[in-house]
Scaffold this active site. Structure first.
Site, PDB file in Angstrom:
ATOM      1  N   LYS A   1      -7.269  13.480  -3.056  1.00  0.00           N
ATOM      2  CA  LYS A   1      -7.416  12.363  -2.100  1.00  0.00           C
ATOM      3  C   LYS A   1      -8.495  11.355  -2.477  1.00  0.00           C
ATOM      4  O   LYS A   1      -8.932  10.557  -1.645  1.00  0.00           O
ATOM      5  CB  LYS A   1      -7.720  12.939  -0.734  1.00  0.00           C
ATOM      6  CG  LYS A   1      -8.972  13.788  -0.650  1.00  0.00           C
ATOM      7  CD  LYS A   1      -9.612  13.656   0.707  1.00  0.00           C
ATOM      8  CE  LYS A   1     -11.093  13.469   0.542  1.00  0.00           C
ATOM      9  NZ  LYS A   1     -11.779  13.053   1.722  1.00  0.00           N
TER      10      LYS A   1
ATOM     11  N   TYR B   1      -3.259   6.914  -4.938  1.00  0.00           N
ATOM     12  CA  TYR B   1      -3.416   7.908  -3.857  1.00  0.00           C
ATOM     13  C   TYR B   1      -2.599   7.451  -2.648  1.00  0.00           C
ATOM     14  O   TYR B   1      -1.791   8.222  -2.103  1.00  0.00           O
ATOM     15  CB  TYR B   1      -4.888   8.067  -3.471  1.00  0.00           C
ATOM     16  CG  TYR B   1      -5.060   8.631  -2.077  1.00  0.00           C
ATOM     17  CD1 TYR B   1      -5.366   7.790  -1.003  1.00  0.00           C
ATOM     18  CD2 TYR B   1      -4.875   9.978  -1.825  1.00  0.00           C
ATOM     19  CE1 TYR B   1      -5.495   8.292   0.281  1.00  0.00           C
ATOM     20  CE2 TYR B   1      -5.006  10.487  -0.544  1.00  0.00           C
ATOM     21  CZ  TYR B   1      -5.309   9.640   0.514  1.00  0.00           C
ATOM     22  OH  TYR B   1      -5.418  10.126   1.786  1.00  0.00           O
TER      23      TYR B   1
ATOM     24  N   SER C   1      -1.734   9.248   5.981  1.00  0.00           N
ATOM     25  CA  SER C   1      -2.966   8.452   6.050  1.00  0.00           C
ATOM     26  C   SER C   1      -2.665   7.026   6.475  1.00  0.00           C
ATOM     27  O   SER C   1      -1.591   6.497   6.193  1.00  0.00           O
ATOM     28  CB  SER C   1      -3.627   8.444   4.656  1.00  0.00           C
ATOM     29  OG  SER C   1      -4.599   7.433   4.579  1.00  0.00           O
TER      30      SER C   1
ATOM     31  N   ASN D   1      -5.704  26.701  -3.981  1.00  0.00           N
ATOM     32  CA  ASN D   1      -6.191  27.199  -5.288  1.00  0.00           C
ATOM     33  C   ASN D   1      -7.651  26.818  -5.525  1.00  0.00           C
ATOM     34  O   ASN D   1      -8.181  27.003  -6.612  1.00  0.00           O
ATOM     35  CB  ASN D   1      -5.303  26.687  -6.429  1.00  0.00           C
ATOM     36  CG  ASN D   1      -5.380  25.173  -6.590  1.00  0.00           C
ATOM     37  OD1 ASN D   1      -6.123  24.511  -5.851  1.00  0.00           O
ATOM     38  ND2 ASN D   1      -4.644  24.634  -7.532  1.00  0.00           N
TER      39      ASN D   1
ATOM     40  N   LYS E   1       0.955   9.016  -0.600  1.00  0.00           N
ATOM     41  CA  LYS E   1       1.150   9.245   0.851  1.00  0.00           C
ATOM     42  C   LYS E   1       2.406   8.514   1.332  1.00  0.00           C
ATOM     43  O   LYS E   1       3.190   9.040   2.114  1.00  0.00           O
ATOM     44  CB  LYS E   1      -0.080   8.779   1.638  1.00  0.00           C
ATOM     45  CG  LYS E   1      -1.303   9.666   1.448  1.00  0.00           C
ATOM     46  CD  LYS E   1      -1.011  11.115   1.833  1.00  0.00           C
ATOM     47  CE  LYS E   1      -2.190  12.035   1.614  1.00  0.00           C
ATOM     48  NZ  LYS E   1      -1.871  13.455   1.893  1.00  0.00           N
TER      49      LYS E   1
HETATM   50  C1  WQD Z   1     -14.823   3.107   4.295  1.00  0.00           C
HETATM   51  C2  WQD Z   1     -15.604   1.800   4.230  1.00  0.00           C
HETATM   52  C3  WQD Z   1     -15.984   0.963   2.008  1.00  0.00           C
HETATM   53  C4  WQD Z   1     -18.747   4.044   0.645  1.00  0.00           C
HETATM   54  C5  WQD Z   1     -10.111   6.255   2.211  1.00  0.00           C
HETATM   55  C6  WQD Z   1      -8.627   6.506   2.061  1.00  0.00           C
HETATM   56  C7  WQD Z   1      -8.092   7.167   3.317  1.00  0.00           C
HETATM   57  C8  WQD Z   1      -8.848   8.428   3.549  1.00  0.00           C
HETATM   58  C9  WQD Z   1     -10.333   8.106   3.735  1.00  0.00           C
HETATM   59  C10 WQD Z   1      -8.756  10.579   2.531  1.00  0.00           C
HETATM   60  C11 WQD Z   1     -15.035   0.828   3.179  1.00  0.00           C
HETATM   61  C12 WQD Z   1     -17.297   1.308   2.709  1.00  0.00           C
HETATM   62  C13 WQD Z   1     -17.883   3.337   1.461  1.00  0.00           C
HETATM   63  C14 WQD Z   1     -19.966   3.441   0.224  1.00  0.00           C
HETATM   64  C15 WQD Z   1     -19.393   1.473   1.458  1.00  0.00           C
HETATM   65  N1  WQD Z   1      -8.623   9.303   2.457  1.00  0.00           N
HETATM   66  N2  WQD Z   1     -18.218   2.074   1.858  1.00  0.00           N
HETATM   67  N3  WQD Z   1     -20.247   2.181   0.661  1.00  0.00           N
HETATM   68  O1  WQD Z   1     -11.527   3.596   1.836  1.00  0.00           O
HETATM   69  O2  WQD Z   1     -11.400   3.430   4.383  1.00  0.00           O
HETATM   70  O3  WQD Z   1     -10.294   5.332   3.239  1.00  0.00           O
HETATM   71  O4  WQD Z   1     -10.781   7.454   2.527  1.00  0.00           O
HETATM   72  O5  WQD Z   1      -9.009  11.259   3.485  1.00  0.00           O
HETATM   73  O6  WQD Z   1      -6.736   7.478   3.128  1.00  0.00           O
HETATM   74  O7  WQD Z   1      -7.955   5.285   1.917  1.00  0.00           O
HETATM   75  O8  WQD Z   1     -12.756   5.233   3.321  1.00  0.00           O
HETATM   76  O9  WQD Z   1     -15.062   6.007   3.529  1.00  0.00           O
HETATM   77  O10 WQD Z   1     -14.209   5.326   1.226  1.00  0.00           O
HETATM   78  O11 WQD Z   1     -14.689   3.575   2.952  1.00  0.00           O
HETATM   79  O12 WQD Z   1     -19.667   0.323   1.828  1.00  0.00           O
HETATM   80  O13 WQD Z   1     -20.795   4.024  -0.514  1.00  0.00           O
HETATM   81  O14 WQD Z   1     -16.938   2.082   3.824  1.00  0.00           O
HETATM   82  O15 WQD Z   1     -16.101  -0.224   1.265  1.00  0.00           O
HETATM   83  O16 WQD Z   1     -15.136  -0.497   3.680  1.00  0.00           O
HETATM   84  P1  WQD Z   1     -11.496   4.259   3.156  1.00  0.00           P
HETATM   85  P2  WQD Z   1     -14.225   5.096   2.707  1.00  0.00           P
END
Ligand code: WQD
Length: 353
Positions: free
Chosen positions: A87, A152, A127, A34, A156
């Site tokens: 997500k 979230y 995930s 959608n 999952k």
């Molecule tokens: C990764 C690392 C942050 C942004 C989540 C969900 C997972 C999947 C992917 C959907 C962490 C660090 C991030 C920033 C940072 N969901 N970071 N500065 O949290 O591992 O996974 O997203 O597809 O199910 O749990 O991913 O990319 O948000 O963070 O330092 O500006 O990068 O702290 O350590 P995450 P992320």
């Protein structure tokens, strides 16, 4: 005979890349999206890459009658790949009921249609978040699920448990649960890629938006963790490798290679990389320096996680083809493409709304 696969969330990041891979491997595909969190412009990118105009059903999958109508119209669906879900970890903390309604409501309706129309094969987008903060890494599929770190993540976990219960009651449908680690990168053509709605949460799009100047400075959320450089460890997996794993999962089920009617696979590269190493990898791969600072830890972050992907390699024949350099250079190429994207595809306008 060509097999028809329904992809829910087909205009999304992983959905669009999976449509490309399925088409390139001889499948007929339809999408249900959608576009509440995506743009139909992504399917135009799929068409440019494959030459195939994918039919999209713009339906609310939380509406059973709308969802059921897809199956009334397509009586030869051999499999479903269910991506459609919200997500954003942070948003889910602010609006848990929105996430429970959307992510679980849509899944229940898909399962009801699977039961009524006897759809034989089902692939669910799960995930690594289901592992929470694992006691030991790398994690295997036998690593126990732990308390979800966000609503979230809970959707999952609940999704997996709902499908497991459904599988136990319905021997005619075979399911695969795919636990993604950190999807990143874009198709080499730069015609499809990750399109965050508003400010991105995930690291790679934050890196590319910082590099192009949309974000003035990247904040590393903590460098005081018990890891080799103090920043968190993650497993970045190229979205095209992830997409191909879905095609392999459908083939796995069609060829009845599954041992049970609900199989789980980790989809990660198997390499752990820290946040600071990811930033360095981007700079070295693209030659673009990044303006970043060290900030406070982000609540709910897992300290370190990466995959043992042996099961997917062995059972699915999955061999990731793309490494960190490909991830960073393709993500950067995509970010530059969006920046110069002609308005008619409406990619930017949609994001800014
Ligand atoms: C990764 C690392 C942050 C942004 C989540 C969900 C997972 C999947 C992917 C959907 C962490 C660090 C991030 C920033 C940072 N969901 N970071 N500065 O949290 O591992 O996974 O997203 O597809 O199910 O749990 O991913 O990319 O948000 O963070 O330092 O500006 O990068 O702290 O350590 P995450 P992320």
């Amino acid at each position: 005979m060509i097999k028809k696969i329904l992809v829910t969330g087909g205009s999304g990041y992983i959905g669009s890349h999976t449509l490309v891979d399925l088409i390139e491997h001889g499948f007929e595909v339809i999408s249900a999206d959608n576009n509440s969190r995506s743009t139909i412009g992504m399917l135009e990118g799929v068409e440019k890459i494959t030459g195939v105009k994918v039919k999209n059903y713009n339906v609310d999958l939380c509406n059973f009658d709308e969802t059921r109508a897809i199956f009334e119209e397509n009586n030869n669906i051999e499999g479903i790949i269910h991506f459609a879900a919200y997500k954003a970890v942070g948003e889910s903390v602010e609006k848990p009921l929105l996430y429970f309604h959307n992510n679980m409501g849509s899944l229940v309706n898909i399962l009801r249609c699977i039961e009524e129309f006897k759809i034989p094969n089902f692939v669910f987008s799960s995930s690594c978040t289901v592992y929470g903060n694992p006691d030991a890494i790398p994690v295997t599929e036998d690593t126990p699920r732990k308390n979800a770190e966000s609503p979230y993540g809970l959707t999952k976990q609940m999704g997996e448990q709902m499908i497991e219960a459904f599988a136990a009651s319905n021997a005619t449908t075979n399911s695969v649960l795919l636990r993604y680690f950190n999807p990143a990168g874009a198709h080499a053509s730069a015609l499809i890629g990750e399109l965050p709605i508003d400010r991105p949460q995930n690291l790679t799009p934050v890196i590319t938006q910082t590099a192009i100047g949309k974000i003035p400075q990247l904040t590393v959320f903590g460098n005081d963790y018990p890891t080799r450089d103090g920043s968190c460890i993650r497993d970045l997996i190229h979205v095209c490798d992830l997409a191909h794993a879905h095609t392999l999962s459908i083939r796995f089920l069609l060829n009845k290679k599954n041992k049970t009617n609900c199989e789980v696979f980790n989809l990660g590269s198997g390499d752990g990389i820290t946040v600071l190493e990811s930033i360095r990898a981007f700079e070295e791969s693209t030659g673009v320096p990044l303006n970043y600072t060290i900030g406070e830890r982000r609540p709910g972050d897992v300290v370190a996680i990466y995959a043992n992907n042996d099961k997917a390699r062995t059972a699915l024949g999955w061999v990731p083809q793309f490494g960190l350099k490909d991830i960073m250079t393709s993500a950067w190429k995509w970010e530059q493409y969006i920046q110069n994207q002609p308005k008619h595809l409406d990619l930017r306008a949609h994001r800014l709304n």
